[in-house]
Motif scaffolding. Sequence first.
Motif, PDB file in Angstrom:
ATOM      1  N   SER A 136      23.251  32.000  44.430  1.00  0.00           N
ATOM      2  CA  SER A 136      24.389  32.919  44.477  1.00  0.00           C
ATOM      3  C   SER A 136      23.878  34.335  44.699  1.00  0.00           C
ATOM      4  N   VAL A 137      24.470  35.032  45.648  1.00  0.00           N
ATOM      5  CA  VAL A 137      24.100  36.412  45.952  1.00  0.00           C
ATOM      6  C   VAL A 137      25.292  37.315  45.637  1.00  0.00           C
ATOM      7  N   THR A 138      25.088  38.285  44.764  1.00  0.00           N
ATOM      8  CA  THR A 138      26.160  39.180  44.346  1.00  0.00           C
ATOM      9  C   THR A 138      25.753  40.625  44.565  1.00  0.00           C
ATOM     10  N   VAL A 139      26.665  41.421  45.072  1.00  0.00           N
ATOM     11  CA  VAL A 139      26.426  42.856  45.240  1.00  0.00           C
ATOM     12  C   VAL A 139      26.708  43.552  43.915  1.00  0.00           C
ATOM     13  N   GLU A 140      25.767  44.340  43.432  1.00  0.00           N
ATOM     14  CA  GLU A 140      25.982  45.093  42.200  1.00  0.00           C
ATOM     15  C   GLU A 140      27.118  46.094  42.402  1.00  0.00           C
ATOM     16  N   SER A 141      28.043  46.149  41.460  1.00  0.00           N
ATOM     17  CA  SER A 141      29.125  47.126  41.527  1.00  0.00           C
ATOM     18  C   SER A 141      28.913  48.200  40.463  1.00  0.00           C
ATOM     19  N   THR A 142      29.536  49.327  40.653  1.00  0.00           N
ATOM     20  CA  THR A 142      29.331  50.462  39.755  1.00  0.00           C
ATOM     21  C   THR A 142      30.021  50.246  38.407  1.00  0.00           C
ATOM     22  N   ASP A 143      29.497  50.888  37.379  1.00  0.00           N
ATOM     23  CA  ASP A 143      30.123  50.834  36.061  1.00  0.00           C
ATOM     24  C   ASP A 143      31.511  51.467  36.097  1.00  0.00           C
ATOM     25  N   GLU A 144      31.657  52.478  36.948  1.00  0.00           N
ATOM     26  CA  GLU A 144      32.924  53.203  37.005  1.00  0.00           C
ATOM     27  C   GLU A 144      34.079  52.310  37.453  1.00  0.00           C
ATOM     28  N   THR A 145      33.776  51.258  38.216  1.00  0.00           N
ATOM     29  CA  THR A 145      34.830  50.373  38.709  1.00  0.00           C
ATOM     30  C   THR A 145      35.568  49.708  37.552  1.00  0.00           C
ATOM     31  N   ILE A 146      34.832  49.217  36.559  1.00  0.00           N
ATOM     32  CA  ILE A 146      35.461  48.580  35.406  1.00  0.00           C
ATOM     33  C   ILE A 146      36.308  49.599  34.647  1.00  0.00           C
ATOM     34  N   THR A 147      35.781  50.807  34.505  1.00  0.00           N
ATOM     35  CA  THR A 147      36.531  51.865  33.820  1.00  0.00           C
ATOM     36  C   THR A 147      37.829  52.165  34.549  1.00  0.00           C
ATOM     37  N   GLN A 148      37.759  52.255  35.872  1.00  0.00           N
ATOM     38  CA  GLN A 148      38.958  52.541  36.666  1.00  0.00           C
ATOM     39  C   GLN A 148      40.003  51.438  36.515  1.00  0.00           C
ATOM     40  N   ILE A 149      39.550  50.193  36.443  1.00  0.00           N
ATOM     41  CA  ILE A 149      40.488  49.078  36.273  1.00  0.00           C
ATOM     42  C   ILE A 149      41.168  49.157  34.907  1.00  0.00           C
ATOM     43  N   LEU A 150      40.382  49.419  33.878  1.00  0.00           N
ATOM     44  CA  LEU A 150      40.935  49.483  32.529  1.00  0.00           C
ATOM     45  C   LEU A 150      41.862  50.681  32.343  1.00  0.00           C
ATOM     46  N   GLU A 151      41.725  51.686  33.197  1.00  0.00           N
ATOM     47  CA  GLU A 151      42.562  52.879  33.084  1.00  0.00           C
ATOM     48  C   GLU A 151      43.852  52.780  33.895  1.00  0.00           C
ATOM     49  N   ILE A 152      44.071  51.662  34.591  1.00  0.00           N
ATOM     50  CA  ILE A 152      45.344  51.476  35.296  1.00  0.00           C
ATOM     51  C   ILE A 152      46.463  51.456  34.249  1.00  0.00           C
ATOM     52  N   PRO A 153      47.438  52.350  34.346  1.00  0.00           N
ATOM     53  CA  PRO A 153      48.469  52.469  33.295  1.00  0.00           C
ATOM     54  C   PRO A 153      49.203  51.161  32.995  1.00  0.00           C
ATOM     55  N   SER A 154      49.576  50.416  34.021  1.00  0.00           N
ATOM     56  CA  SER A 154      50.269  49.139  33.818  1.00  0.00           C
ATOM     57  C   SER A 154      49.555  48.076  34.642  1.00  0.00           C
ATOM     58  N   LEU A 155      48.648  47.360  33.992  1.00  0.00           N
ATOM     59  CA  LEU A 155      47.838  46.339  34.660  1.00  0.00           C
ATOM     60  C   LEU A 155      48.620  45.029  34.683  1.00  0.00           C
ATOM     61  N   THR A 156      48.974  44.556  35.874  1.00  0.00           N
ATOM     62  CA  THR A 156      49.815  43.364  35.977  1.00  0.00           C
ATOM     63  C   THR A 156      49.059  42.110  36.411  1.00  0.00           C
ATOM     64  N   ARG A 157      47.901  42.260  37.012  1.00  0.00           N
ATOM     65  CA  ARG A 157      47.128  41.086  37.462  1.00  0.00           C
ATOM     66  C   ARG A 157      45.644  41.407  37.379  1.00  0.00           C
ATOM     67  N   LEU A 158      44.898  40.486  36.786  1.00  0.00           N
ATOM     68  CA  LEU A 158      43.466  40.666  36.622  1.00  0.00           C
ATOM     69  C   LEU A 158      42.768  39.351  36.931  1.00  0.00           C
ATOM     70  N   VAL A 159      41.876  39.367  37.917  1.00  0.00           N
ATOM     71  CA  VAL A 159      41.135  38.174  38.313  1.00  0.00           C
ATOM     72  C   VAL A 159      39.645  38.436  38.110  1.00  0.00           C
ATOM     73  N   ILE A 160      38.994  37.547  37.370  1.00  0.00           N
ATOM     74  CA  ILE A 160      37.562  37.689  37.084  1.00  0.00           C
ATOM     75  C   ILE A 160      36.850  36.417  37.537  1.00  0.00           C
ATOM     76  N   GLY A 161      35.928  36.559  38.474  1.00  0.00           N
ATOM     77  CA  GLY A 161      35.126  35.426  38.936  1.00  0.00           C
ATOM     78  C   GLY A 161      33.685  35.615  38.509  1.00  0.00           C
ATOM     79  N   ILE A 162      33.088  34.580  37.932  1.00  0.00           N
ATOM     80  CA  ILE A 162      31.722  34.686  37.413  1.00  0.00           C
ATOM     81  C   ILE A 162      30.903  33.476  37.838  1.00  0.00           C
ATOM     82  N   THR A 163      29.687  33.737  38.292  1.00  0.00           N
ATOM     83  CA  THR A 163      28.711  32.689  38.560  1.00  0.00           C
ATOM     84  C   THR A 163      27.658  32.731  37.467  1.00  0.00           C
ATOM     85  N   LEU A 164      27.261  31.588  36.961  1.00  0.00           N
ATOM     86  CA  LEU A 164      26.303  31.517  35.857  1.00  0.00           C
ATOM     87  C   LEU A 164      25.066  32.352  36.165  1.00  0.00           C
TER      88      LEU A 164
END
Length: 230
Positions: free
Chosen positions: A95-123
């Motif tokens: 599995s090859v994954t591109v590293e994403s910034t820490d700020e991305t998670i913060t920006q998602i959590l700061e969405i005032p009304s979060l209606t859909r959240l999809v999390i995909g994880i490879t072991l």
Amino acid sequence: MSTLATGPVFRTHFSWLNTAKLEPVISEDGEPVVDIPSDMKPNCKMSSFIFIPSGHRMFFVSQHDNVNFSSAFTAKALSILFNSNELVEKYGEVSVTVESTDETITQILEIPSLTRLVIGITLPNDDDVSGEMKNALERMKAQKVKRQRHELAGRKEDGILPDDQTIALMSLARSNGYVQADGYDGKRKVSEKTSSHPVEIRESYDPINSSPWIRLQQIARDNIQKFIRR
């Protein structure tokens, strides 16, 4: 200052030279032609990279002079290469994954009304997680899960409120998967995803006393600890 003189533009046809026979390569009709093997492709570009086994991370030059490589393109090319039939049979799927910034998670959590959240994880690799993420990894291993996908949906009026376990999964996905989110900021619809925010390290180097390859090694050594056990 050099001067470039321009004039009328003419379309020209040049024959390829057969250096063995010292004669032009032409068709039966006398037209210039070259028979290029099907396994040869045009527009080859090259870039330097360094892989650090102890951290399972690869650093590469994405932009230098007139050559550009996007993180998404590079990850896709590596995935195709590593998961060829011959390599999968011998070493298993990679599995090859591109590293994403820490700020991305913060920006998602700061969405005032979060209606859909999809999390995909490879072991991930055993030595590549820490803290709350360790529990998520242990649960995957206990259930013999190699890949998992979580989708949460909520109402616009309330919004999703991720707990510590969900946030740990999101953090794990920065380096081992992806996160996509939709929501609202007032009446404005908002979307964020980790794939849109790859980690980019912008540095310069002295071409007189160094080279892109040497500078890349320095950057990798200076930054690898930021990504190991994030």
